[in-house]
Design a protein around this motif. Structure first.
Motif, PDB file in Angstrom:
ATOM      1  N   THR A 214      10.263   7.571 -11.542  1.00  0.00           N
ATOM      2  CA  THR A 214       9.709   8.911 -11.396  1.00  0.00           C
ATOM      3  C   THR A 214       8.257   8.881 -11.866  1.00  0.00           C
ATOM      4  O   THR A 214       7.955   8.237 -12.872  1.00  0.00           O
ATOM      5  N   PRO A 215       7.347   9.524 -11.158  1.00  0.00           N
ATOM      6  CA  PRO A 215       5.924   9.441 -11.504  1.00  0.00           C
ATOM      7  C   PRO A 215       5.509  10.322 -12.678  1.00  0.00           C
ATOM      8  O   PRO A 215       4.327  10.386 -13.011  1.00  0.00           O
ATOM      9  N   LYS A 216       6.436  10.975 -13.349  1.00  0.00           N
ATOM     10  CA  LYS A 216       6.068  11.894 -14.433  1.00  0.00           C
ATOM     11  C   LYS A 216       5.327  11.186 -15.561  1.00  0.00           C
ATOM     12  O   LYS A 216       4.365  11.727 -16.114  1.00  0.00           O
ATOM     13  N   LEU A 217       5.745   9.985 -15.924  1.00  0.00           N
ATOM     14  CA  LEU A 217       5.071   9.249 -16.990  1.00  0.00           C
ATOM     15  C   LEU A 217       3.638   8.913 -16.590  1.00  0.00           C
ATOM     16  O   LEU A 217       2.702   9.084 -17.379  1.00  0.00           O
ATOM     17  N   PHE A 218       3.443   8.468 -15.372  1.00  0.00           N
ATOM     18  CA  PHE A 218       2.101   8.124 -14.892  1.00  0.00           C
ATOM     19  C   PHE A 218       1.212   9.369 -14.845  1.00  0.00           C
ATOM     20  O   PHE A 218       0.053   9.327 -15.270  1.00  0.00           O
ATOM     21  N   LEU A 219       1.740  10.471 -14.344  1.00  0.00           N
ATOM     22  CA  LEU A 219       0.944  11.699 -14.263  1.00  0.00           C
ATOM     23  C   LEU A 219       0.604  12.227 -15.650  1.00  0.00           C
ATOM     24  O   LEU A 219      -0.500  12.740 -15.885  1.00  0.00           O
ATOM     25  N   GLY A 220       1.529  12.096 -16.592  1.00  0.00           N
ATOM     26  CA  GLY A 220       1.239  12.476 -17.977  1.00  0.00           C
ATOM     27  C   GLY A 220       0.143  11.609 -18.577  1.00  0.00           C
ATOM     28  O   GLY A 220      -0.728  12.092 -19.298  1.00  0.00           O
ATOM     29  N   ALA A 221       0.194  10.317 -18.256  1.00  0.00           N
ATOM     30  CA  ALA A 221      -0.829   9.397 -18.745  1.00  0.00           C
ATOM     31  C   ALA A 221      -2.203   9.756 -18.185  1.00  0.00           C
ATOM     32  O   ALA A 221      -3.201   9.758 -18.911  1.00  0.00           O
ATOM     33  N   VAL A 222      -2.256  10.085 -16.908  1.00  0.00           N
ATOM     34  CA  VAL A 222      -3.527  10.494 -16.294  1.00  0.00           C
ATOM     35  C   VAL A 222      -4.038  11.775 -16.960  1.00  0.00           C
ATOM     36  O   VAL A 222      -5.240  11.920 -17.215  1.00  0.00           O
TER      37      VAL A 222
ATOM     38  N   GLN B 214      11.871   7.477  -2.313  1.00  0.00           N
ATOM     39  CA  GLN B 214      13.254   7.564  -2.777  1.00  0.00           C
ATOM     40  C   GLN B 214      14.202   6.860  -1.812  1.00  0.00           C
ATOM     41  O   GLN B 214      15.141   6.186  -2.236  1.00  0.00           O
ATOM     42  N   PHE B 215      13.948   7.004  -0.519  1.00  0.00           N
ATOM     43  CA  PHE B 215      14.796   6.365   0.481  1.00  0.00           C
ATOM     44  C   PHE B 215      14.706   4.845   0.385  1.00  0.00           C
ATOM     45  O   PHE B 215      15.721   4.150   0.424  1.00  0.00           O
ATOM     46  N   ALA B 216      13.489   4.326   0.233  1.00  0.00           N
ATOM     47  CA  ALA B 216      13.308   2.875   0.138  1.00  0.00           C
ATOM     48  C   ALA B 216      14.030   2.318  -1.091  1.00  0.00           C
ATOM     49  O   ALA B 216      14.651   1.254  -1.023  1.00  0.00           O
ATOM     50  N   LEU B 217      13.965   3.030  -2.209  1.00  0.00           N
ATOM     51  CA  LEU B 217      14.679   2.576  -3.404  1.00  0.00           C
ATOM     52  C   LEU B 217      16.194   2.618  -3.198  1.00  0.00           C
ATOM     53  O   LEU B 217      16.918   1.736  -3.661  1.00  0.00           O
ATOM     54  N   SER B 218      16.662   3.643  -2.508  1.00  0.00           N
ATOM     55  CA  SER B 218      18.113   3.800  -2.361  1.00  0.00           C
ATOM     56  C   SER B 218      18.726   2.785  -1.404  1.00  0.00           C
ATOM     57  O   SER B 218      19.881   2.404  -1.577  1.00  0.00           O
ATOM     58  N   ILE B 219      17.982   2.329  -0.388  1.00  0.00           N
ATOM     59  CA  ILE B 219      18.574   1.380   0.562  1.00  0.00           C
ATOM     60  C   ILE B 219      18.245  -0.075   0.229  1.00  0.00           C
ATOM     61  O   ILE B 219      18.737  -0.981   0.894  1.00  0.00           O
ATOM     62  N   CYS B 220      17.464  -0.293  -0.794  1.00  0.00           N
ATOM     63  CA  CYS B 220      17.133  -1.661  -1.194  1.00  0.00           C
ATOM     64  C   CYS B 220      18.400  -2.322  -1.729  1.00  0.00           C
ATOM     65  O   CYS B 220      18.976  -1.881  -2.721  1.00  0.00           O
TER      66      CYS B 220
ATOM     67  N   ALA C 256       2.271   7.596  -8.073  1.00  0.00           N
ATOM     68  CA  ALA C 256       1.849   8.928  -8.501  1.00  0.00           C
ATOM     69  C   ALA C 256       2.558  10.072  -7.787  1.00  0.00           C
ATOM     70  O   ALA C 256       2.404  11.218  -8.175  1.00  0.00           O
ATOM     71  N   ALA C 257       3.345   9.773  -6.746  1.00  0.00           N
ATOM     72  CA  ALA C 257       4.001  10.848  -5.997  1.00  0.00           C
ATOM     73  C   ALA C 257       5.385  10.393  -5.561  1.00  0.00           C
ATOM     74  O   ALA C 257       5.547   9.326  -4.987  1.00  0.00           O
ATOM     75  N   ALA C 258       6.365  11.219  -5.824  1.00  0.00           N
ATOM     76  CA  ALA C 258       7.741  10.906  -5.434  1.00  0.00           C
ATOM     77  C   ALA C 258       8.023  11.551  -4.078  1.00  0.00           C
ATOM     78  O   ALA C 258       8.352  12.724  -3.997  1.00  0.00           O
ATOM     79  N   SER C 259       7.885  10.768  -3.026  1.00  0.00           N
ATOM     80  CA  SER C 259       8.149  11.293  -1.689  1.00  0.00           C
ATOM     81  C   SER C 259       9.551  10.880  -1.257  1.00  0.00           C
ATOM     82  O   SER C 259      10.200  10.043  -1.886  1.00  0.00           O
ATOM     83  N   TYR C 260      10.005  11.465  -0.144  1.00  0.00           N
ATOM     84  CA  TYR C 260      11.313  11.083   0.378  1.00  0.00           C
ATOM     85  C   TYR C 260      11.315   9.628   0.819  1.00  0.00           C
ATOM     86  O   TYR C 260      12.318   8.927   0.677  1.00  0.00           O
TER      87      TYR C 260
ATOM     88  N   ALA D  98       0.829  -1.213   0.000  1.00  0.00           N
ATOM     89  CA  ALA D  98       0.000   0.000   0.000  1.00  0.00           C
ATOM     90  C   ALA D  98       0.862   1.261   0.000  1.00  0.00           C
ATOM     91  O   ALA D  98       0.571   2.221  -0.716  1.00  0.00           O
ATOM     92  N   ALA D  99       1.926   1.256   0.795  1.00  0.00           N
ATOM     93  CA  ALA D  99       2.807   2.429   0.844  1.00  0.00           C
ATOM     94  C   ALA D  99       3.542   2.602  -0.482  1.00  0.00           C
ATOM     95  O   ALA D  99       3.708   3.721  -0.969  1.00  0.00           O
ATOM     96  N   ALA D 100       3.962   1.502  -1.068  1.00  0.00           N
ATOM     97  CA  ALA D 100       4.680   1.583  -2.343  1.00  0.00           C
ATOM     98  C   ALA D 100       3.754   2.008  -3.479  1.00  0.00           C
ATOM     99  O   ALA D 100       4.194   2.667  -4.423  1.00  0.00           O
ATOM    100  N   THR D 101       2.464   1.671  -3.370  1.00  0.00           N
ATOM    101  CA  THR D 101       1.514   2.073  -4.404  1.00  0.00           C
ATOM    102  C   THR D 101       1.388   3.589  -4.474  1.00  0.00           C
ATOM    103  O   THR D 101       1.204   4.154  -5.548  1.00  0.00           O
ATOM    104  N   ARG D 102       1.523   4.259  -3.345  1.00  0.00           N
ATOM    105  CA  ARG D 102       1.478   5.732  -3.343  1.00  0.00           C
ATOM    106  C   ARG D 102       2.622   6.320  -4.169  1.00  0.00           C
ATOM    107  O   ARG D 102       2.515   7.429  -4.683  1.00  0.00           O
TER     108      ARG D 102
END
Length: 123
Positions: free
Chosen positions: A73-81, A55-61, A48-52, A41-45
């Motif tokens: 980056t959510p730009k493609l998804f937001l453009g699609a919407v 980004q942090f979860a991606l960087s420490i994975c 559409a939104a790039a929160s800290y 659920a948290a990752a689904t957010r």
């Protein structure tokens, strides 16, 4: 190009790009969810939104991501919407102004409701 074709084209392009964005998101955040750094659920957010937190979860994975995709980056998804929304707005405008265009003689009555399903009579 007719408004029907424009509406359908914008909507189809938007849905195609949204699918592509969802695939990209899945490749980036799939390992993050699997390792338990974020819930689904948290990752689904993050779709559409790039929160800290995203980004942090991606960087420490520390796991290997498919195709090496570790950035999203959510730009493609937001453009699609935006494209889907534009398609729906064009469709709504066509429906809103079709009767007036017929009454002013700008459109033949046979084309006023082109592309709409036939009216059903109440029984």
């Amino acid at each position: 190009m007719s408004l029907v074709a424009l509406s359908r084209g914008l909507t189809a392009l938007g849905l195609g790009l949204a699918s592509l964005a969802a695939l990209w998101w899945g490749l980036a955040y799939g390992p993050v969810i699997e390792t338990g750094l974020m819930s689904g659920a948290a990752a689904t957010r993050c779709l559409a939104a790039a929160s800290y937190a995203c980004q942090f979860a991606l960087s420490i994975c520390g796991t290997e991501h498919p195709f090496g995709i570790q950035v999203y980056t959510p730009k493609l998804f937001l453009g699609a919407v935006s494209l889907v929304t534009a398609g729906l707005v064009v469709s709504g405008l066509r429906l809103a102004f079709a009767p007036q265009a017929v009454s002013r003689g700008q459109m033949p009555p046979s084309r006023a409701f082109e592309g709409l399903p036939p009216h059903r009579k109440k029984t």
